[in-house]
Design a protein around this motif. Structure first.
Motif, PDB file in Angstrom:
ATOM      1  N   ALA A  84       0.824  -1.212   0.000  1.00  0.00           N
ATOM      2  CA  ALA A  84       0.000   0.000   0.000  1.00  0.00           C
ATOM      3  C   ALA A  84       0.856   1.259   0.000  1.00  0.00           C
ATOM      4  O   ALA A  84       0.543   2.230  -0.700  1.00  0.00           O
ATOM      5  N   VAL A  85       1.945   1.259   0.746  1.00  0.00           N
ATOM      6  CA  VAL A  85       2.823   2.431   0.790  1.00  0.00           C
ATOM      7  C   VAL A  85       3.472   2.663  -0.567  1.00  0.00           C
ATOM      8  O   VAL A  85       3.532   3.794  -1.063  1.00  0.00           O
ATOM      9  N   ALA A 112       2.773   5.868  -2.938  1.00  0.00           N
ATOM     10  CA  ALA A 112       3.830   6.783  -3.392  1.00  0.00           C
ATOM     11  C   ALA A 112       3.783   6.959  -4.901  1.00  0.00           C
ATOM     12  O   ALA A 112       3.947   8.073  -5.412  1.00  0.00           O
ATOM     13  N   ALA A 113       3.559   5.866  -5.625  1.00  0.00           N
ATOM     14  CA  ALA A 113       3.466   5.975  -7.084  1.00  0.00           C
ATOM     15  C   ALA A 113       2.212   6.742  -7.489  1.00  0.00           C
ATOM     16  O   ALA A 113       2.225   7.520  -8.442  1.00  0.00           O
ATOM     17  N   PHE A 114       1.132   6.540  -6.744  1.00  0.00           N
ATOM     18  CA  PHE A 114      -0.120   7.214  -7.062  1.00  0.00           C
ATOM     19  C   PHE A 114      -0.030   8.705  -6.789  1.00  0.00           C
ATOM     20  O   PHE A 114      -0.698   9.509  -7.449  1.00  0.00           O
ATOM     21  N   THR A 115       0.807   9.099  -5.848  1.00  0.00           N
ATOM     22  CA  THR A 115       0.996  10.515  -5.551  1.00  0.00           C
ATOM     23  C   THR A 115       1.495  11.273  -6.776  1.00  0.00           C
ATOM     24  O   THR A 115       1.068  12.401  -7.032  1.00  0.00           O
ATOM     25  N   ASN A 116       2.384  10.652  -7.537  1.00  0.00           N
ATOM     26  CA  ASN A 116       2.881  11.300  -8.754  1.00  0.00           C
ATOM     27  C   ASN A 116       1.754  11.527  -9.745  1.00  0.00           C
ATOM     28  O   ASN A 116       1.701  12.575 -10.411  1.00  0.00           O
ATOM     29  N   ASN A 147      -0.403  14.434  -8.422  1.00  0.00           N
ATOM     30  CA  ASN A 147       0.284  15.719  -8.609  1.00  0.00           C
ATOM     31  C   ASN A 147       0.248  16.151 -10.069  1.00  0.00           C
ATOM     32  O   ASN A 147       0.075  17.339 -10.368  1.00  0.00           O
ATOM     33  N   ALA A 148       0.404  15.212 -10.994  1.00  0.00           N
ATOM     34  CA  ALA A 148       0.347  15.546 -12.416  1.00  0.00           C
ATOM     35  C   ALA A 148      -1.041  16.030 -12.806  1.00  0.00           C
ATOM     36  O   ALA A 148      -1.187  16.978 -13.583  1.00  0.00           O
ATOM     37  N   VAL A 149      -2.086  15.382 -12.268  1.00  0.00           N
ATOM     38  CA  VAL A 149      -3.465  15.813 -12.568  1.00  0.00           C
ATOM     39  C   VAL A 149      -3.712  17.206 -12.011  1.00  0.00           C
ATOM     40  O   VAL A 149      -4.307  18.062 -12.677  1.00  0.00           O
ATOM     41  N   VAL A 150      -3.244  17.452 -10.798  1.00  0.00           N
ATOM     42  CA  VAL A 150      -3.451  18.776 -10.199  1.00  0.00           C
ATOM     43  C   VAL A 150      -2.719  19.847 -11.002  1.00  0.00           C
ATOM     44  O   VAL A 150      -3.284  20.888 -11.328  1.00  0.00           O
ATOM     45  N   LYS A 151      -1.459  19.588 -11.338  1.00  0.00           N
ATOM     46  CA  LYS A 151      -0.676  20.600 -12.065  1.00  0.00           C
ATOM     47  C   LYS A 151      -1.103  20.736 -13.528  1.00  0.00           C
ATOM     48  O   LYS A 151      -1.079  21.828 -14.087  1.00  0.00           O
ATOM     49  N   GLY A 152      -1.508  19.609 -14.148  1.00  0.00           N
ATOM     50  CA  GLY A 152      -1.834  19.657 -15.570  1.00  0.00           C
ATOM     51  C   GLY A 152      -3.283  19.957 -15.887  1.00  0.00           C
ATOM     52  O   GLY A 152      -3.582  20.477 -16.965  1.00  0.00           O
ATOM     53  N   SER A 205      -4.051  23.864  -3.212  1.00  0.00           N
ATOM     54  CA  SER A 205      -3.525  22.860  -4.137  1.00  0.00           C
ATOM     55  C   SER A 205      -3.384  21.505  -3.442  1.00  0.00           C
ATOM     56  O   SER A 205      -3.752  20.463  -4.003  1.00  0.00           O
ATOM     57  N   ALA A 206      -2.863  21.502  -2.224  1.00  0.00           N
ATOM     58  CA  ALA A 206      -2.721  20.252  -1.470  1.00  0.00           C
ATOM     59  C   ALA A 206      -4.082  19.657  -1.127  1.00  0.00           C
ATOM     60  O   ALA A 206      -4.271  18.435  -1.198  1.00  0.00           O
ATOM     61  N   ALA A 207      -5.048  20.508  -0.774  1.00  0.00           N
ATOM     62  CA  ALA A 207      -6.392  20.017  -0.447  1.00  0.00           C
ATOM     63  C   ALA A 207      -7.060  19.401  -1.673  1.00  0.00           C
ATOM     64  O   ALA A 207      -7.708  18.355  -1.587  1.00  0.00           O
ATOM     65  N   ILE A 208      -6.894  20.039  -2.830  1.00  0.00           N
ATOM     66  CA  ILE A 208      -7.452  19.483  -4.070  1.00  0.00           C
ATOM     67  C   ILE A 208      -6.783  18.151  -4.393  1.00  0.00           C
ATOM     68  O   ILE A 208      -7.454  17.190  -4.781  1.00  0.00           O
ATOM     69  N   GLY A 209      -5.482  18.082  -4.223  1.00  0.00           N
ATOM     70  CA  GLY A 209      -4.776  16.810  -4.440  1.00  0.00           C
ATOM     71  C   GLY A 209      -5.281  15.717  -3.511  1.00  0.00           C
ATOM     72  O   GLY A 209      -5.472  14.569  -3.922  1.00  0.00           O
ATOM     73  N   PHE A 210      -5.514  16.074  -2.248  1.00  0.00           N
ATOM     74  CA  PHE A 210      -6.038  15.101  -1.299  1.00  0.00           C
ATOM     75  C   PHE A 210      -7.429  14.634  -1.699  1.00  0.00           C
ATOM     76  O   PHE A 210      -7.732  13.435  -1.653  1.00  0.00           O
TER      77      PHE A 210
END
Length: 181
Positions: free
Chosen positions: A27-28, A32-36, A39-44, A90-95
């Motif tokens: 799960a960890v 970690a891979a899912f975080t990338n 982050n890409a969805v939030v930034k892009g 941005s962090a809240a949207i990512g969460f």
């Protein structure tokens, strides 16, 4: 003293080989891979959509709590107290995106699968219980019939099987129907 070290090592080995530790490690790594991806969805995607109403970078949204919040070009220091609420947004949207994806793609389908599996198991247990009850009823009927046959079939009893009536085993009943009837 060597027994205590062996038991500690065996306990540690049992801890590591338990399914929960392996599941947690998987799960960890997946998280970690899912975080990338998030982050890409939030930034892009999300940041440009928010940028349609203002700037494209959420991190640049800020407010000044005290002072003019200007940066001294010579020293690079900020005058005043700046609150960077854009990075929090941005962090809240990512969460929220992460939570939604985990819930809708992992938790909800697994819950539905487990509910179907539990219903199927309950149905199988209900059928098995019905079979056991019906088998029990049949066995009770057989027992009652055997008890009745033993009771009525005893010599000198007046019930069926005592030599009189249909199904009698002894006397001339075995030879055929009686002529006086």
């Amino acid at each position: 003293m060597s027994e205590k070290k062996v038991s500690l090592l065996e306990g540690f080995k049992a801890f590591l080989t338990r399914g929960n530790v392996i599941d947690l490690a998987v799960a960890v790594v997946i998280g970690a891979a899912f975080t990338n991806i998030v982050n890409a969805v939030v930034k892009g995607v999300i940041n440009p959509l928010v940028g349609a109403f203002g700037t494209q970078d959420l991190d640049s949204y800020s407010s000044c709590l005290q002072g003019p919040c200007t940066t001294d070009p010579k020293t690079g220091e900020m005058d005043g107290i700046e609150i960077l609420w854009g990075s929090v947004l941005s962090a809240a949207i990512g969460f929220l995106i992460t939570a939604a994806v985990v819930y809708f793609l992992m938790v909800l389908p697994m819950a539905k699968y487990l509910a179907r599996r539990a219903a199927t198991q309950a149905a199988k247990e209900g059928v098995q219980e019905t079979l056991e009850v019906s088998e029990l009823e049949v066995l009770k009927e057989i027992r009652d019939a055997l008890v009745a046959q033993r009771t009525y079939g005893a010599p000198g009893s007046d019930g069926p099987g005592s030599g009189e009536g249909p199904g009698a085993v002894g006397g001339d009943a075995a030879a055929g129907p009686r002529a006086d009837r």
